[in-house]
Design an enzyme around this catalytic site. Sequence first.
Site, PDB file in Angstrom:
ATOM      1  N   LEU A   1       0.835  -1.205   0.000  1.00  0.00           N
ATOM      2  CA  LEU A   1       0.000   0.000   0.000  1.00  0.00           C
ATOM      3  C   LEU A   1       0.868   1.253   0.000  1.00  0.00           C
ATOM      4  O   LEU A   1       0.579   2.223  -0.708  1.00  0.00           O
ATOM      5  CB  LEU A   1      -0.915   0.020   1.217  1.00  0.00           C
TER       6      LEU A   1
ATOM      7  N   ILE B   1       2.412   1.668  -3.519  1.00  0.00           N
ATOM      8  CA  ILE B   1       1.448   2.145  -4.518  1.00  0.00           C
ATOM      9  C   ILE B   1       1.158   3.627  -4.308  1.00  0.00           C
ATOM     10  O   ILE B   1       1.135   4.409  -5.262  1.00  0.00           O
ATOM     11  CB  ILE B   1       0.151   1.310  -4.445  1.00  0.00           C
ATOM     12  N   ASP B   2       0.961   4.021  -3.065  1.00  0.00           N
ATOM     13  CA  ASP B   2       0.704   5.437  -2.789  1.00  0.00           C
ATOM     14  C   ASP B   2       1.928   6.297  -3.086  1.00  0.00           C
ATOM     15  O   ASP B   2       1.790   7.437  -3.523  1.00  0.00           O
ATOM     16  CB  ASP B   2       0.258   5.634  -1.342  1.00  0.00           C
ATOM     17  N   ALA B   3       3.110   5.755  -2.851  1.00  0.00           N
ATOM     18  CA  ALA B   3       4.332   6.524  -3.134  1.00  0.00           C
ATOM     19  C   ALA B   3       4.475   6.794  -4.631  1.00  0.00           C
ATOM     20  O   ALA B   3       4.898   7.882  -5.028  1.00  0.00           O
ATOM     21  CB  ALA B   3       5.555   5.782  -2.613  1.00  0.00           C
TER      22      ALA B   3
ATOM     23  N   ILE C   1       2.234   9.674  -5.402  1.00  0.00           N
ATOM     24  CA  ILE C   1       2.750  10.927  -4.852  1.00  0.00           C
ATOM     25  C   ILE C   1       3.929  11.435  -5.687  1.00  0.00           C
ATOM     26  O   ILE C   1       4.075  12.645  -5.897  1.00  0.00           O
ATOM     27  CB  ILE C   1       3.150  10.749  -3.372  1.00  0.00           C
TER      28      ILE C   1
END
Length: 91
Positions: free
Chosen positions: A62, A65-67, A70
């Site tokens: 998670l 994926i968020d990195a 961003i």
Amino acid sequence: MDKLQALALLQGYTGVGIGLMIGLGALGACVGVGIMCSRFLEGAARQPELMPQLQAKVFLLLGLIDASFIIGLGIAMLFAFGNPLIPAGLK
């Protein structure tokens, strides 16, 4: 084409590119998180004893994926506020 028209055209295309970067990046991250979490719930339902190991891997992925989203957002902000494509003579 004079300088003002070239600058307007470049900024317009940059705006479209920024919108695509943010929109498609958010879509990809949301779809990836949704698929991964659904697979985690399926795996936890089949083998509850493996839930702590699966949960650690899910949280790691998670974050990755968020990195990636961003990072794409940061690149889009670079183009929005300090566009390196505009030559010094047009600024």
